[in-house]
Every structure is written in C-alpha cells, then in structure tokens.
Motif scaffolding. Structure first.
Motif, PDB file in Angstrom:
ATOM      1  N   ARG A 161     -17.286   8.016  -7.490  1.00 39.49           N
ATOM      2  CA  ARG A 161     -16.888   8.941  -6.257  1.00 39.49           C
ATOM      3  C   ARG A 161     -18.079   9.391  -5.741  1.00 39.49           C
ATOM      4  N   SER A 162     -19.170   9.935  -6.624  1.00 45.54           N
ATOM      5  CA  SER A 162     -20.317  10.617  -5.961  1.00 45.54           C
ATOM      6  C   SER A 162     -20.994   9.768  -5.097  1.00 45.54           C
ATOM      7  N   GLN A 163     -21.386   8.292  -5.623  1.00 48.32           N
ATOM      8  CA  GLN A 163     -22.119   7.228  -4.765  1.00 48.32           C
ATOM      9  C   GLN A 163     -21.195   6.972  -3.509  1.00 48.32           C
ATOM     10  N   HIS A 164     -19.865   6.778  -3.531  1.00 49.79           N
ATOM     11  CA  HIS A 164     -19.198   6.844  -2.184  1.00 49.79           C
ATOM     12  C   HIS A 164     -19.201   7.984  -1.491  1.00 49.79           C
ATOM     13  N   ALA A 165     -19.307   9.290  -1.854  1.00 44.90           N
ATOM     14  CA  ALA A 165     -19.676  10.293  -1.111  1.00 44.90           C
ATOM     15  C   ALA A 165     -21.085  10.207  -0.280  1.00 44.90           C
ATOM     16  N   LEU A 166     -21.986   9.871  -1.015  1.00 44.74           N
ATOM     17  CA  LEU A 166     -23.229   9.724  -0.535  1.00 44.74           C
ATOM     18  C   LEU A 166     -23.214   8.745   0.462  1.00 44.74           C
ATOM     19  N   LEU A 167     -22.516   7.685   0.366  1.00 35.94           N
ATOM     20  CA  LEU A 167     -22.651   6.335   1.293  1.00 35.94           C
ATOM     21  C   LEU A 167     -21.736   6.897   2.714  1.00 35.94           C
ATOM     22  N   ASP A 168     -20.669   7.784   2.496  1.00 34.13           N
ATOM     23  CA  ASP A 168     -20.057   8.323   3.694  1.00 34.13           C
ATOM     24  C   ASP A 168     -20.839   9.391   4.661  1.00 34.13           C
ATOM     25  N   ALA A 169     -21.622  10.022   3.659  1.00 32.09           N
ATOM     26  CA  ALA A 169     -22.545  11.188   4.520  1.00 32.09           C
ATOM     27  C   ALA A 169     -23.531  10.259   5.131  1.00 32.09           C
ATOM     28  N   LEU A 170     -24.283   9.265   4.638  1.00 30.40           N
ATOM     29  CA  LEU A 170     -25.226   8.458   5.327  1.00 30.40           C
ATOM     30  C   LEU A 170     -24.580   7.908   6.698  1.00 30.40           C
ATOM     31  N   VAL A 171     -23.472   7.257   6.481  1.00 30.12           N
ATOM     32  CA  VAL A 171     -22.812   6.532   7.713  1.00 30.12           C
ATOM     33  C   VAL A 171     -22.596   7.721   8.638  1.00 30.12           C
ATOM     34  N   GLN A 172     -22.300   8.914   8.283  1.00 34.62           N
ATOM     35  CA  GLN A 172     -21.644  10.081   9.175  1.00 34.62           C
ATOM     36  C   GLN A 172     -23.061  10.482   9.782  1.00 34.62           C
ATOM     37  N   GLN A 173     -24.314  10.413   9.117  1.00 36.74           N
ATOM     38  CA  GLN A 173     -25.389  10.832   9.671  1.00 36.74           C
ATOM     39  C   GLN A 173     -26.036   9.944  10.713  1.00 36.74           C
ATOM     40  N   LEU A 174     -25.791   8.696  10.493  1.00 33.57           N
ATOM     41  CA  LEU A 174     -26.230   7.835  11.345  1.00 33.57           C
ATOM     42  C   LEU A 174     -25.385   7.563  12.760  1.00 33.57           C
ATOM     43  N   SER A 175     -24.317   7.588  12.483  1.00 35.28           N
ATOM     44  CA  SER A 175     -23.188   7.545  13.519  1.00 35.28           C
ATOM     45  C   SER A 175     -23.491   8.542  14.627  1.00 35.28           C
ATOM     46  N   GLU A 176     -23.853   9.817  13.795  1.00 35.34           N
ATOM     47  CA  GLU A 176     -24.180  11.105  14.873  1.00 35.34           C
ATOM     48  C   GLU A 176     -25.394  10.980  15.731  1.00 35.34           C
ATOM     49  N   GLY A 177     -25.988   9.964  15.439  1.00 37.09           N
ATOM     50  CA  GLY A 177     -27.286   9.489  16.421  1.00 37.09           C
ATOM     51  C   GLY A 177     -28.631   9.902  15.468  1.00 37.09           C
ATOM     52  N   GLU A 178     -28.353  10.181  14.009  1.00 35.45           N
ATOM     53  CA  GLU A 178     -29.813  10.463  13.301  1.00 35.45           C
ATOM     54  C   GLU A 178     -30.319   9.317  12.937  1.00 35.45           C
ATOM     55  N   ASP A 179     -31.647   8.967  13.140  1.00 35.05           N
ATOM     56  CA  ASP A 179     -32.562   8.348  12.752  1.00 35.05           C
ATOM     57  C   ASP A 179     -32.747   7.872  11.083  1.00 35.05           C
ATOM     58  N   LEU A 180     -32.485   6.695  10.658  1.00 34.63           N
ATOM     59  CA  LEU A 180     -32.468   6.712   9.208  1.00 34.63           C
ATOM     60  C   LEU A 180     -33.776   7.064   8.675  1.00 34.63           C
ATOM     61  N   SER A 181     -34.921   6.977   9.232  1.00 40.04           N
ATOM     62  CA  SER A 181     -36.425   7.762   8.642  1.00 40.04           C
ATOM     63  C   SER A 181     -36.200   9.112   8.659  1.00 40.04           C
ATOM     64  N   ARG A 182     -35.119   9.861   9.326  1.00 38.40           N
ATOM     65  CA  ARG A 182     -35.192  11.320   9.019  1.00 38.40           C
ATOM     66  C   ARG A 182     -34.146  11.692   8.147  1.00 38.40           C
TER      67      ARG A 182
END
Length: 228
Positions: A14-35
């Motif tokens: 559950r924790s790992q999927h929550a982190l995965l969802d958070a990553l997708v949300q950040q990138l989908s909102e225009g955040e650069d992976l490097s940041r």
C-alpha cells in the motif's frame, strides 16, 4: 491507480503504491522528475520519510525500481513481437491483422497509461525512453538479421535498426501525447505496417531501392575511402 509489480507484505505494498500515485500526480501536474523530492512525494502520499527510506535509498532508486518492473514486463511482451518472421508479418498485413503480440504490448501500455505516460512525457525520464529503445533493439536485432544479405550488415544495418526502433517508440510517444485515442488493436495494425511504408507510398509514387546492391556499394566505398 498506476500499476507496477512489488513483492512484499500488504502494508508495504500500500505504501509503495501510494508513492507511485504521488509520483504520477506530480508529473501529471507539470512537475519535472528532476525536481521531485522525498519530502514532496511523501507529503502527497500521506507517508513519512522513514517509510520511504524503508524501501528506497533515494528518488533515483525509487524511479529505477519502478522502471525496472515495467521494463521486465515489456521485455517479455516485445520478445513475442521480435520472434515474428517476415512471412508472418506479410500475411498479417494482407489480412489486416496486427503483428503477433503487438495488441498485448499496447494493451499493457494503455492499462498503465498514467504512469508510463508520465515517464515518457516532457517532465519524465529521458533515460526511460533510451531504455525502451535499447530493449527493443535487443529483442528484434536477431530476427531482423535472419536471411539478410551480408552486404546490408555493418553500419547500414545498425543505422537501419536504430531508425526502425526509434521510429516505433516515437509512434508510441505520439499515441500517449494524443491521449491514447486509438485502441490498442488499431494502433497495433498501424504499427505493424508503418515500418514497411516507403517514401512516396502515401503519394502513389513509391521509390524502389535495391538495398543489397546499395549495401555493397556502401561497403566498397568504405574500403576505397580507407585505402586513400
């Protein structure tokens, strides 16, 4: 929810999927992976930094593990496509059927569209695209050399292989950019035939090139240049 395979207990999953969802949300909102930072990721996921560091060393390690799981799945799916012979592909094209395994591969990509689209997107990971290209090259190189005229090997074949593989990956990127509008079945049919389209075919003026003869000319030209 984006999907990636993790082998661990249910709570950790559950924790790992929550982190995965958070990553997708950040990138989908225009955040650069490097940041992307551990702090921003865990805050969005509703987890502590300690939980993150229980599974990963840092953000690059997290991304590497996510990508490795995806690439392992893709490698298995691409292997079936890479095993297809030219007679099989010609028959499928005549019958308006996709290459063996192509629908399954594209369905996998679509089903994980949020995650893979984020990695392929402008704020994603350029290294992931390179990994996809290298994976595809490895999968199809052997089959593409089977029965080929020796004169077409060497530099000519190497660049041809790069051209085909990079173009196919580019088609997939375009599919994601346009919102996965076409179904995996339609895209599989398009991608099965697109590699065989020659300049001029779309305009009714195909250009026929004797590739073995051209390859031999290039080879001779290379030898002549070396002797000068």
């Amino acid at each position: 929810m984006p999907q990636a395979e993790f082998k661990c207990d249910r709570r950790s999953l559950r924790s790992q999927h929550a982190l995965l969802d958070a990553l997708v949300q950040q990138l989908s909102e225009g955040e650069d992976l490097s940041r992307v930072t551990v702090a921003s990721l865990t805050e969005r996921a509703g987890l502590t930094r300690r939980t993150f560091y229980t599974h990963y060393k840092d953000i690059p390690d997290f991304v590497e593990q996510v990508e490795s799981a995806i690439l392992a799945d893709i490698r298995k799916l691409v292997a079936r496509i890479g095993a297809a012979t030219l007679p099989e592909l010609y028959r499928n094209i005549d019958e308006l059927a996709p290459a063996p395994g192509s629908v399954e591969l594209l369905s996998y990509l679509r089903d994980r569209g949020e995650l893979i689209g984020s990695l392929l997107g402008p704020g994603g990971d350029p290294a992931f695209i390179k990994k996809l290209i290298d994976l595809a090259r490895e999968a199809v190189a052997g089959r593409m050399q089977t029965g080929i005229f020796p004169g077409a090997l060497g530099a000519f074949f190497d660049y041809y292989l790069s051209y085909v593989v990079t173009a196919e990956v580019g088609v997939i990127q375009r599919w994601f950019e346009t919102g996965l509008r076409e179904s995996p079945e339609t895209m599989a049919r398009i991608m099965t035939v697109i590699a065989f389209v020659r300049p001029g075919d779309l305009y009714g003026k195909p250009i026929d090139i004797n590739v073995p003869e051209y390859g031999m000319k290039l080879l001779n030209l290379h030898f002549e240049t070396e002797e000068i």
